[in-house]
Design a protein around this motif. Structure first.
Motif, mmCIF file in Angstrom:
data_model
loop_
_atom_site.group_PDB
_atom_site.id
_atom_site.type_symbol
_atom_site.label_atom_id
_atom_site.label_comp_id
_atom_site.label_asym_id
_atom_site.label_seq_id
_atom_site.Cartn_x
_atom_site.Cartn_y
_atom_site.Cartn_z
ATOM 1 N N ILE A 12 40.663 34.922 -1.768
ATOM 2 C CA ILE A 12 41.997 34.418 -2.105
ATOM 3 C C ILE A 12 43.080 35.369 -1.608
ATOM 4 N N VAL A 13 42.901 36.658 -1.870
ATOM 5 C CA VAL A 13 43.912 37.632 -1.467
ATOM 6 C C VAL A 13 44.038 37.682 0.057
ATOM 7 N N ARG A 14 42.930 37.547 0.747
ATOM 8 C CA ARG A 14 42.982 37.549 2.211
ATOM 9 C C ARG A 14 43.794 36.369 2.726
ATOM 10 N N ALA A 40 40.744 40.416 -11.628
ATOM 11 C CA ALA A 40 40.030 40.652 -10.371
ATOM 12 C C ALA A 40 40.996 40.723 -9.194
ATOM 13 N N ILE A 41 41.955 39.807 -9.162
ATOM 14 C CA ILE A 41 42.932 39.810 -8.065
ATOM 15 C C ILE A 41 43.850 41.026 -8.175
ATOM 16 N N GLN A 42 44.202 41.386 -9.394
ATOM 17 C CA GLN A 42 45.072 42.539 -9.596
ATOM 18 C C GLN A 42 44.427 43.821 -9.074
ATOM 19 N N ASP A 43 43.100 43.901 -9.213
ATOM 20 C CA ASP A 43 42.390 45.083 -8.721
ATOM 21 C C ASP A 43 42.440 45.187 -7.205
ATOM 22 N N ILE A 44 42.535 44.028 -6.548
ATOM 23 C CA ILE A 44 42.456 43.998 -5.086
ATOM 24 C C ILE A 44 43.829 43.912 -4.434
ATOM 25 N N THR A 49 47.686 43.763 -0.083
ATOM 26 C CA THR A 49 49.004 43.250 0.279
ATOM 27 C C THR A 49 50.097 44.316 0.288
ATOM 28 N N GLY A 50 49.801 45.471 -0.301
ATOM 29 C CA GLY A 50 50.800 46.512 -0.395
ATOM 30 C C GLY A 50 51.857 46.241 -1.442
#
Length: 428
Positions: A12-14, A40-44, A49-50
């Motif tokens: 998702i983040v990618r 999970a997304i917050q960790d990545i 994304t910076g």
């Protein structure tokens, strides 16, 4: 971190980094999207994304444009079923402005876009590319099912249909040191609970369409048989899969079909709150039927003058008078009832229109053929609404379409000069 969450969060983040705005439909895929998936997304996200990650539950006192963020909105399921629906209609400019100032926007919803679009027509998700879930990759499956027997693993993969929630539940059950009979009972219970929750998230419109097709058609649908927004929702929820060899769609695939079908019936039986489209459909039906009554009265009065009531079809007139005297005895006699059309059913109005057209030609500048088509389409919808049965997909559009059709075919007869907003039309 849970290997399935790691797999989906990374993907998702990618995609979010590439597209800047993303709508993720997670119907049936995660039990707790607000906490586990966000964590999970917050960790990545900061590394990928910076940008810092912000979970948005309200716009009050939130300046989303001062500092760019990865903004994640996760509570659309609650908003779609609440009085806060108007909140959705007003967030679009705010979020679009935030993205223009460098933020990234991720909408993570367990509710399909079809339901959200009904709730708020200007929902920001309409601007977002749609991220399509893929089944877990082999690496995350291997990690999740460490120390699970090969025979159990095959059963888990088949029964879960790749849905993360069911995968986790069935894996946890397989690891418990109990008899196979008890494991099977727990697995069935997990399937029933998950299935009911999925249909609750899909909502009445999609669930009713699915039950109607599965129970009334003894055939496998092609892609063209299923409205695109429904196919999108069913696919994301794991309830539809495409057969590569034929291109046909397998509804409720997998060995758990019977359990899911019973859960579908149970969900539909449990619905007591009107679906999101119900108020608009009821308003359109009211408007259309009042237009028809006015058209019939206008035509009969113009043709027969003061004796117009006596020239209505006798069976329809008699039934209307009987209802009027029963419900409003103060009218006293048939002659003193101001307008018997008020007590006619839609079917009886159709008879009055047919009788007039047979004897005198078009009614209200509308031909008999067009009137017949109107009643054939509208009457089943009207009956479902009158008896509080669930709507079929497309029901809400039928009365709206016929209102437009009447006004287009006979603008002189069906005038909008006295419209209040766009909800009332009267006859000149």
């Amino acid at each position: 971190m849970d290997p399935l969450l790691q797999h989906y969060a990374s993907s998702i983040v990618r995609q979010l980094s590439l597209r800047r705005m993303l709508f993720v439909q997670a119907t049936g895929n995660f039990e707790d999207s607000q906490n586990s998936v966000f964590s999970a997304i917050q960790d990545i996200a900061p590394d990928a994304t910076g940008l810092p990650t912000r979970l948005v539950r309200t716009l009050e006192n939130s300046d989303l444009t001062s500092t760019p963020h990865t903004i994640m909105l996760t509570d659309l399921e609650l908003i779609a079923d609440s009085a806060n629906a108007s909140w959705l209609a007003h967030i679009r400019p705010t979020f679009v402005d935030a993205v223009e100032h460098g933020s990234l926007l991720l909408i993570f919803s367990r509710v399909p876009r079809l339901r959200l679009a009904v709730t708020a027509g200007s929902l920001v998700s309409m601007d977002c590319p749609h991220y399509r879930f893929k089944k877990p990759d082999q690496l995350s499956l291997d990690e999740l099912m460490t120390n699970i027997k090969i025979s159990d693993r095959k059963n888990i993969e088949a029964w879960s249909q790749g849905q993360p929630t069911l995968l986790r539940q069935l894996v946890n059950i397989a690891r418990i040191d109990i008899s196979n009979r008890k494991k099977l009972a727990r697995s069935d219970a997990a399937l029933r609970e998950t299935a009911f929750r999925i249909f609750s998230q899909l909502g009445p419109d999609i669930s009713t369409w699915l039950e109607h097709w599965v129970c009334q058609y003894d055939e496998t649908p092609d892609k063209s048989d299923i409205p695109g927004e429904i196919l999108e929702a069913l696919t994301e929820a794991g309830l539809a899969s495409t057969k590569e060899s034929t291109g046909s769609i397998d509804l409720l695939p997998g060995p758990g079909r019977d359990i899911f079908l019973r859960a579908l019936h149970d969900y539909i039986d449990s619905i007591v709150v009107p679906p999101e489209r119900w108020p608009n459909m009821s308003a359109s039906l009211f408007r259309l039927e009042r237009m028809i009554r006015l058209a019939v009265k206008h035509a009969y009065v113009n043709k027969f003058g003061e004796s117009w009531k006596q020239n209505l079809p006798v069976p329809c007139f008699s039934k209307a008078v009987s209802r009027a005297l029963q419900e409003a005895p103060r009218h006293g006699t048939a002659e003193t009832i101001p307008n018997p059309l008020e007590w006619m059913t839609l079917g009886e109005l159709a008879s009055a229109v047919e009788t007039y057209c047979d004897q005198h030609g078009p009614l209200g500048e509308i031909s008999q053929r067009v009137w017949k088509s109107l009643f054939q389409e509208v009457e089943p919808v009207r009956n479902r609404a009158a008896h509080m049965r669930l709507m079929k997909y497309g029901d809400a559009e039928i009365p709206r379409r016929w209102i437009r059709e009447l006004k287009m075919r006979a603008p002189a007869a069906f005038s909008s000069q006295a419209d209040y907003g766009d909800e009332q039309t009267v006859l000149n």
